[in-house]
Write an enzyme that holds these catalytic residues in place. Structure first.
Site, PDB file in Angstrom:
ATOM      1  N   ASN A 206       0.873  -1.142  -0.056  1.00 35.31           N
ATOM      2  CA  ASN A 206       0.118   0.118   0.060  1.00 35.31           C
ATOM      3  C   ASN A 206       0.848   1.301   0.061  1.00 35.31           C
ATOM      4  O   ASN A 206       1.865   1.260   0.561  1.00 35.31           O
ATOM      5  CB  ASN A 206      -1.025   0.085   1.253  1.00 35.31           C
ATOM      6  CG  ASN A 206      -0.443  -0.311   2.454  1.00 35.31           C
ATOM      7  OD1 ASN A 206       0.733  -0.878   2.696  1.00 35.31           O
ATOM      8  ND2 ASN A 206      -1.134   0.239   3.498  1.00 35.31           N
TER       9      ASN A 206
ATOM     10  N   GLU B 266       0.200   5.161   0.827  1.00 35.54           N
ATOM     11  CA  GLU B 266      -0.654   6.230   1.203  1.00 35.54           C
ATOM     12  C   GLU B 266      -0.131   7.447   0.592  1.00 35.54           C
ATOM     13  O   GLU B 266       0.855   7.793   0.152  1.00 35.54           O
ATOM     14  CB  GLU B 266      -0.715   6.177   2.677  1.00 35.54           C
ATOM     15  CG  GLU B 266      -1.312   4.753   3.188  1.00 35.54           C
ATOM     16  CD  GLU B 266      -1.516   4.513   4.716  1.00 35.54           C
ATOM     17  OE1 GLU B 266      -1.293   5.463   5.443  1.00 35.54           O
ATOM     18  OE2 GLU B 266      -2.388   3.667   4.962  1.00 35.54           O
TER      19      GLU B 266
ATOM     20  N   CYS C  21      -4.047   0.660  -2.491  1.00 37.39           N
ATOM     21  CA  CYS C  21      -3.943  -0.473  -1.599  1.00 37.39           C
ATOM     22  C   CYS C  21      -2.951  -1.466  -2.335  1.00 37.39           C
ATOM     23  O   CYS C  21      -2.619  -1.184  -3.424  1.00 37.39           O
ATOM     24  CB  CYS C  21      -5.293  -1.575  -1.736  1.00 37.39           C
ATOM     25  SG  CYS C  21      -6.605  -0.616  -0.679  1.00 37.39           S
TER      26      CYS C  21
ATOM     27  N   GLU D  92      -3.211  -4.772  -3.125  1.00 41.38           N
ATOM     28  CA  GLU D  92      -3.504  -5.597  -4.093  1.00 41.38           C
ATOM     29  C   GLU D  92      -3.587  -4.720  -5.574  1.00 41.38           C
ATOM     30  O   GLU D  92      -3.076  -5.601  -6.477  1.00 41.38           O
ATOM     31  CB  GLU D  92      -4.948  -5.906  -4.139  1.00 41.38           C
ATOM     32  CG  GLU D  92      -5.101  -6.784  -2.726  1.00 41.38           C
ATOM     33  CD  GLU D  92      -5.282  -6.133  -1.501  1.00 41.38           C
ATOM     34  OE1 GLU D  92      -4.724  -4.837  -1.144  1.00 41.38           O
ATOM     35  OE2 GLU D  92      -5.948  -6.485  -0.347  1.00 41.38           O
TER      36      GLU D  92
ATOM     37  N   CYS E 185     -10.267  -5.101   0.338  1.00 42.45           N
ATOM     38  CA  CYS E 185     -11.482  -4.155   0.499  1.00 42.45           C
ATOM     39  C   CYS E 185     -12.397  -4.425  -0.661  1.00 42.45           C
ATOM     40  O   CYS E 185     -11.883  -5.120  -1.753  1.00 42.45           O
ATOM     41  CB  CYS E 185     -10.875  -2.734   0.557  1.00 42.45           C
ATOM     42  SG  CYS E 185     -10.271  -2.040  -0.933  1.00 42.45           S
TER      43      CYS E 185
ATOM     44  N   CYS F 239     -10.686  -3.341  -4.112  1.00 46.18           N
ATOM     45  CA  CYS F 239      -9.855  -4.317  -4.622  1.00 46.18           C
ATOM     46  C   CYS F 239     -10.311  -5.729  -5.112  1.00 46.18           C
ATOM     47  O   CYS F 239      -9.934  -6.175  -6.094  1.00 46.18           O
ATOM     48  CB  CYS F 239      -8.833  -4.388  -3.500  1.00 46.18           C
ATOM     49  SG  CYS F 239      -7.726  -3.275  -3.548  1.00 46.18           S
TER      50      CYS F 239
HETATM   51  N1  THU Z   1      -5.203  -1.779   2.603  1.00 47.20           N
HETATM   52  C1  THU Z   1      -4.727  -2.599   1.678  1.00 47.20           C
HETATM   53  O1  THU Z   1      -3.510  -2.143   1.071  1.00 47.20           O
HETATM   54  N2  THU Z   1      -5.285  -3.464   1.054  1.00 47.20           N
HETATM   55  C2  THU Z   1      -6.503  -3.888   2.014  1.00 47.20           C
HETATM   56  O2  THU Z   1      -6.939  -5.015   1.287  1.00 47.20           O
HETATM   57  C3  THU Z   1      -7.178  -3.300   2.615  1.00 47.20           C
HETATM   58  C4  THU Z   1      -6.352  -1.972   3.025  1.00 47.20           C
HETATM   59  C5  THU Z   1      -4.801  -0.341   3.004  1.00 47.20           C
HETATM   60  C6  THU Z   1      -5.257   0.742   2.532  1.00 47.20           C
HETATM   61  C7  THU Z   1      -4.576   1.764   3.736  1.00 47.20           C
HETATM   62  O3  THU Z   1      -3.299   2.114   3.004  1.00 47.20           O
HETATM   63  C8  THU Z   1      -4.445   0.890   4.918  1.00 47.20           C
HETATM   64  O4  THU Z   1      -4.563  -0.267   4.120  1.00 47.20           O
HETATM   65  C9  THU Z   1      -5.328   1.087   5.918  1.00 47.20           C
HETATM   66  O5  THU Z   1      -6.738   1.012   5.446  1.00 47.20           O
END
Ligand code: THU
Length: 129
Positions: free
Chosen positions: A40, A42, A51, A53, A84, A87
């Site tokens: 991920n 941010e 994310c 994925e 999520c 994704c």
């Molecule tokens: N996140 C992912 O990278 N993948 C997921 O399947 C769920 C959430 C990340 C997004 C954000 O940077 C952090 O996790 C918290 O939500």
């Protein structure tokens, strides 16, 4: 399986998650046996972040790959990190029902979920096969 989870664990170390502190790593397996990792990333403007994925899938697609068999996902929480909704939809574009989603906490602690279980009744355009 083991290698895919190991690669996802390594990729998690690259996660850029200064806001949520929730690091996620992924490793995506192509039909031909290549592995693309993701984490991920941010952003100070929160919704702009991506994310792990979607990072892995985007890297692979940009490299000309479109056929995938599995993805390993490792998060940072106590539970297995489930992808999520955004994704799931993104994965569904390239990863059909039989695709394995491996949600792992460690090499030995994982669950395998089929794409068809994760996102049943996917949206399709009316004129699509
Ligand atoms: N996140 C992912 O990278 N993948 C997921 O399947 C769920 C959430 C990340 C997004 C954000 O940077 C952090 O996790 C918290 O939500």
């Amino acid at each position: 399986m083991r290698e895919l989870i190991e690669k996802a664990l390594q990729a998690r170390e690259k996660a850029y998650a200064p806001y949520s502190k929730f690091k996620v790593g992924t490793a995506l397996l192509t039909k031909d046996g290549k592995i693309y990792t993701g984490c991920n990333v941010e952003n100070v403007s929160y919704p702009v972040g991506i994310c792990a994925e979607r990072t892995a899938i985007s890297k692979a697609v940009a490299d000309g790959e479109r056929n995938f068999t599995a993805i390993a996902i490792v998060g940072s929480g106590e539970d297995h990190c489930m992808p999520c909704g955004m994704c799931r939809q993104f994965m569904a574009e390239f990863c059909k029902g039989n695709f394995d989603v491996i949600v792992a906490k460690s090499i030995d602690d994982y669950k395998i979920i089929k794409m068809s279980e994760l996102l049943p009744h996917t949206f399709k355009m009316i004129n699509e096969e």
